[in-house]
Design an enzyme around this catalytic site. Structure first.
Site, PDB file in Angstrom:
ATOM      1  CB  CYS A 139      -0.969   0.075   1.145  1.00  0.00           C
ATOM      2  SG  CYS A 139      -2.246  -1.424   1.037  1.00  0.00           S
TER       3      CYS A 139
ATOM      4  CG  HIS B 267      -3.210   3.551   1.936  1.00  0.00           C
ATOM      5  ND1 HIS B 267      -3.633   2.920   0.836  1.00  0.00           N
ATOM      6  CD2 HIS B 267      -3.049   2.342   2.669  1.00  0.00           C
ATOM      7  CE1 HIS B 267      -3.910   1.695   0.706  1.00  0.00           C
ATOM      8  NE2 HIS B 267      -3.686   1.271   2.182  1.00  0.00           N
TER       9      HIS B 267
ATOM     10  CG  ASN C 133      -6.530  -0.734   1.696  1.00  0.00           C
ATOM     11  OD1 ASN C 133      -5.894  -0.284   0.515  1.00  0.00           O
ATOM     12  ND2 ASN C 133      -6.024  -1.217   2.678  1.00  0.00           N
TER      13      ASN C 133
HETATM   14  N1  ACO Z   1     -18.006  -8.130  10.341  1.00  0.00           N
HETATM   15  C1  ACO Z   1     -18.596  -8.397  11.407  1.00  0.00           C
HETATM   16  N2  ACO Z   1     -17.792  -8.692  12.648  1.00  0.00           N
HETATM   17  C2  ACO Z   1     -16.413  -8.777  12.399  1.00  0.00           C
HETATM   18  C3  ACO Z   1     -15.870  -8.544  11.058  1.00  0.00           C
HETATM   19  C4  ACO Z   1     -16.843  -8.228  10.107  1.00  0.00           C
HETATM   20  N3  ACO Z   1     -16.336  -8.173   8.656  1.00  0.00           N
HETATM   21  N4  ACO Z   1     -14.615  -8.740  11.299  1.00  0.00           N
HETATM   22  C5  ACO Z   1     -14.356  -8.900  12.669  1.00  0.00           C
HETATM   23  N5  ACO Z   1     -15.363  -8.852  13.295  1.00  0.00           N
HETATM   24  C6  ACO Z   1     -15.565  -9.044  14.668  1.00  0.00           C
HETATM   25  C7  ACO Z   1     -14.382  -9.838  15.300  1.00  0.00           C
HETATM   26  O1  ACO Z   1     -14.691 -11.196  15.107  1.00  0.00           O
HETATM   27  C8  ACO Z   1     -14.594  -9.341  16.686  1.00  0.00           C
HETATM   28  O2  ACO Z   1     -15.461  -9.921  17.285  1.00  0.00           O
HETATM   29  P1  ACO Z   1     -15.464 -10.499  18.725  1.00  0.00           P
HETATM   30  O3  ACO Z   1     -15.097  -9.135  19.518  1.00  0.00           O
HETATM   31  O4  ACO Z   1     -16.422 -11.297  19.095  1.00  0.00           O
HETATM   32  O5  ACO Z   1     -13.960 -11.272  18.840  1.00  0.00           O
HETATM   33  C9  ACO Z   1     -14.986  -7.938  16.581  1.00  0.00           C
HETATM   34  O6  ACO Z   1     -15.344  -7.771  15.336  1.00  0.00           O
HETATM   35  C10 ACO Z   1     -13.653  -6.866  16.538  1.00  0.00           C
HETATM   36  O7  ACO Z   1     -12.703  -7.451  15.733  1.00  0.00           O
HETATM   37  P2  ACO Z   1     -11.582  -6.356  15.700  1.00  0.00           P
HETATM   38  O8  ACO Z   1     -10.268  -7.311  14.970  1.00  0.00           O
HETATM   39  O9  ACO Z   1     -11.177  -6.116  17.143  1.00  0.00           O
HETATM   40  O10 ACO Z   1     -12.090  -4.971  15.154  1.00  0.00           O
HETATM   41  P3  ACO Z   1     -11.088  -3.800  14.787  1.00  0.00           P
HETATM   42  O11 ACO Z   1     -12.200  -2.660  15.467  1.00  0.00           O
HETATM   43  O12 ACO Z   1      -9.782  -3.900  15.265  1.00  0.00           O
HETATM   44  O13 ACO Z   1     -11.363  -3.368  13.407  1.00  0.00           O
HETATM   45  C11 ACO Z   1     -10.177  -3.877  11.452  1.00  0.00           C
HETATM   46  C12 ACO Z   1     -10.777  -4.329  12.599  1.00  0.00           C
HETATM   47  C13 ACO Z   1     -11.182  -2.771  10.678  1.00  0.00           C
HETATM   48  C14 ACO Z   1      -9.512  -4.604  10.309  1.00  0.00           C
HETATM   49  C15 ACO Z   1      -9.163  -2.664  11.911  1.00  0.00           C
HETATM   50  O14 ACO Z   1      -8.190  -3.442  12.763  1.00  0.00           O
HETATM   51  C16 ACO Z   1      -8.140  -2.084  11.094  1.00  0.00           C
HETATM   52  O15 ACO Z   1      -8.905  -1.288  10.115  1.00  0.00           O
HETATM   53  N6  ACO Z   1      -6.943  -2.296  10.876  1.00  0.00           N
HETATM   54  C17 ACO Z   1      -5.797  -1.611   9.835  1.00  0.00           C
HETATM   55  C18 ACO Z   1      -6.172  -2.334   8.603  1.00  0.00           C
HETATM   56  C19 ACO Z   1      -5.629  -1.859   7.588  1.00  0.00           C
HETATM   57  O16 ACO Z   1      -5.633  -0.405   7.603  1.00  0.00           O
HETATM   58  N7  ACO Z   1      -5.025  -2.595   6.579  1.00  0.00           N
HETATM   59  C20 ACO Z   1      -4.629  -2.163   5.343  1.00  0.00           C
HETATM   60  C21 ACO Z   1      -2.866  -1.951   5.502  1.00  0.00           C
HETATM   61  S1  ACO Z   1      -2.447  -1.463   4.222  1.00  0.00           S
HETATM   62  C22 ACO Z   1      -1.804  -2.887   3.093  1.00  0.00           C
HETATM   63  O17 ACO Z   1      -0.633  -2.957   3.185  1.00  0.00           O
HETATM   64  C23 ACO Z   1      -2.848  -3.812   2.516  1.00  0.00           C
END
Ligand code: ACO
Length: 324
Positions: A118, A251, A281
């Site tokens: 990214c 990004h 993304n």
């Molecule tokens: N729908 C419903 N529930 C979900 C989903 C979904 N799609 N995905 C996860 N959950 C649930 C999990 O199972 C968890 O449930 P639990 O509490 O019962 O265990 C709960 O939601 C919370 O999960 P978290 O992983 O703690 O959620 P978080 O608030 O951290 O959000 C996310 C997840 C959106 C991925 C966040 O961590 C994030 O944005 N991280 C950065 C990701 C990013 O920017 N990646 C790209 C980088 S660039 C590249 O090189 C590709």
């Protein structure tokens, strides 16, 4: 000519658009449970585009590149360098840049890919800037193009709702007036495991898992601090401060990362180009896509100061400051 300057932007999204409701329904049919509310609240994403079978990153990049050349008033014959930032190349080799070059009809010019996930577009633009400033190139086509839908695990709801396909491009030319002011690139390979596609091709087969794996929380925590430090380093190199930024073009991974970075730089969200809601993304494509949307909507204007910044698998991160 001692500067390099962006003279045209372009972008392309494949026609198939899936809203969260569309994706939620497709995933439900496979027994994967998610919701529009969860996706919007955690990421800000409302829709993404997916490429059709038989379409490759070079095709998306070609469409974006043609628009950038048109905006710059240039043709394929003018291009003497093509750099494509992608993590979803058409083939293992040759590079997507070579394939795009042939489709564009710019045969003979230098062409290569940059792989920094990214952060790829910031890396590619910084490399093109160096080549233009040293006189190695006069008219570069710099492209970010991705088909992430092909490397997503649609049984993993924690990743498959986040990404989309698309491409963006800029034409970067030698100039007597300043364009790109400074850049700051970094990588730390000890974080390979938090964001990767670990599979590889060997002996005619795919060994290991060829789908995206991500520890979202670890990525989130690293991203905000690294983006702030790259932004500050880039500003310092140009003797500017946050107050000089007209637009942040980050990004587009997650609206919460973008809000946190803007807060740290004391920038109002009115100064941040946001497309993650409509594109998801798109990895290396997201910054040039957002830049082109900003330019074509009339928000981002010639003469304004822009800070581009990205973070991605590797872990890689970087920022680039420019006058449009
Ligand atoms: N729908 C419903 N529930 C979900 C989903 C979904 N799609 N995905 C996860 N959950 C649930 C999990 O199972 C968890 O449930 P639990 O509490 O019962 O265990 C709960 O939601 C919370 O999960 P978290 O992983 O703690 O959620 P978080 O608030 O951290 O959000 C996310 C997840 C959106 C991925 C966040 O961590 C994030 O944005 N991280 C950065 C990701 C990013 O920017 N990646 C790209 C980088 S660039 C590249 O090189 C590709």
């Amino acid at each position: 000519m001692k500067y390099s300057r962006i003279t045209g932007t372009g972008s392309y999204l494949p026609p198939r658009r899936l809203t969260n409701a569309d994706l939620v329904a497709e995933l439900a049919a496979k027994g994967v449970e998610t919701s529009d509310d969860w996706i919007v609240e955690r990421t800000g994403i409302r829709a993404r585009h997916f490429a059709a079978d038989g379409v490759f990153s070079s095709d998306l990049g070609l469409a974006a590149g043609k628009k950038a050349l048109e905006a710059a008033g240039r043709t394929a014959e003018d291009v003497d360098l093509i750099i494509v930032a992608t993590s979803t190349p058409d083939m293992v080799f040759p590079s997507t840049a070579c394939i795009l070059q042939n489709k564009l009809g710019a045969n003979g010019c230098a062409a290569f890919d940059v792989q920094a996930v990214c952060s790829g577009f910031v890396y590619a633009l910084a490399v093109a800037d160096s080549m233009v400033k040293t006189g190695a190139a006069k008219c570069a086509l710099v492209v970010g193009a991705e088909i992430f839908s092909r490397i997503l695990d649609f049984n993993d709801r924690t990743t498959c709702v986040l990404f989309g396909d698309g491409a963006g491009a800029v034409v970067l030319e030698a100039s007597d007036t300043p364009g790109i002011l400074s850049s700051d690139l970094h990588a730390d390979g000890k974080h390979v495991g938090i964001l990767c596609v670990p599979g590889h091709v060997s002996g005619g087969a795919i060994l290991g898992d060829p789908l995206l794996k991500m520890d979202g929380q670890a990525v989130f925590k690293l991203a905000v601090g690294l983006l702030e430090s790259a932004a500050r380093a880039t500003l310092a190199k140009a003797n500017l401060t946050e107050a000089d930024i007209d637009w942040l073009v980050p990004h587009q991974a997650n609206i919460r990362i973008m809000q946190s970075t803007a807060r740290k730089l004391k920038l109002s969200m009115d100064k941040v180009v946001v497309t993650v809601d409509q594109h998801g993304n798109t990895s290396a494509a997201s910054i040039p896509l957002a830049l082109d949307v900003g330019v074509r909507s009339g928000q981002v204007k010639p003469g304004q100061t822009l800070l581009l910044e990205g973070v991605g698998g590797g872990f890689t991160w970087g920022a680039l400051l420019l006058i449009l």
